[in-house]
Design an enzyme around this catalytic site. Structure first.
Site, PDB file in Angstrom:
ATOM      1  N   CYS A  81       0.829  -1.174   0.164  1.00 56.02           N
ATOM      2  CA  CYS A  81       0.051  -0.026  -0.102  1.00 56.02           C
ATOM      3  C   CYS A  81       0.905   1.336  -0.149  1.00 56.02           C
ATOM      4  O   CYS A  81       0.251   2.392  -0.142  1.00 56.02           O
ATOM      5  CB  CYS A  81      -0.852   0.137   1.304  1.00 56.02           C
ATOM      6  SG  CYS A  81      -0.007  -0.112   2.650  1.00 56.02           S
ATOM      7  N   CYS A  87      -1.924  -4.497   8.239  1.00 56.59           N
ATOM      8  CA  CYS A  87      -1.394  -3.186   8.673  1.00 56.59           C
ATOM      9  C   CYS A  87      -0.867  -3.124   9.940  1.00 56.59           C
ATOM     10  O   CYS A  87       0.253  -2.343  10.262  1.00 56.59           O
ATOM     11  CB  CYS A  87      -2.618  -2.409   8.980  1.00 56.59           C
ATOM     12  SG  CYS A  87      -3.876  -2.327   7.310  1.00 56.59           S
TER      13      CYS A  87
HETATM   14 FE1  FES Z   1      -1.292   0.229   4.276  1.00 59.66          FE
HETATM   15 FE2  FES Z   1      -3.138  -0.326   6.326  1.00 59.66          FE
HETATM   16  S1  FES Z   1      -3.414  -0.211   4.025  1.00 59.66           S
HETATM   17  S2  FES Z   1      -0.881  -0.237   6.440  1.00 59.66           S
END
Ligand code: FES
Length: 124
Positions: free
Chosen positions: A33, A102
């Site tokens: 992400c 995460c």
């Molecule tokens: Fe990247 Fe949560 S979506 S750490």
């Protein structure tokens, strides 16, 4: 989908910021992400006296960073290494399964900061 505790730590994160002259700094990122977390530790006599973080990421990453700093403060370095992402997620009352990744950032940031602390000590 989030517990009250997650939302509370997201809205009022503890220990946000940086520690000047920190004894250990760990910077980690989630390649999926792109979120980034930096953990700063002040360590005295092998005990974590203070912990602060800067997280550029999602709500779950911020809440887990906040809880992780709360959990490791006052612990020895060895004890802090046992604070895994599951321990942090459980302390928050759980995370939705698709947000568990995460919480890995917080665990990795703690480890990276402790590695930095140990490497610095070896050099002195
Ligand atoms: Fe990247 Fe949560 S979506 S750490």
């Amino acid at each position: 989908m989030y517990t009250e505790k997650v939302l509370e730590h997201f809205r009022n994160p503890r220990n946000v910021g940086r520690i000047e002259d920190a004894d250990g700094v760990g910077k980690v990122g989630n390649p999926l992400c792109g979120d980034v977390m930096v953990m700063y530790l002040r360590i005295r006599d092998d005990r974590i006296e203070d912990a602060k973080f800067e997280t550029f990421g999602c709500g779950a990453a911020i809440a887990t960073s906040s809880m992780a700093t709360e959990l490791i403060k006052g612990k020895t370095v060895e004890e802090a290494l046992r604070v895994t992402n599951r321990v942090v997620a459980e302390a928050l009352g759980g995370l939705p399964p698709h947000k568990m990744h995460c919480s890995v950032l917080a665990e990795e940031a703690i480890r990276a900061a402790i590695e930095d602390y140990r490497a610095k000590r070896q050099r002195t």
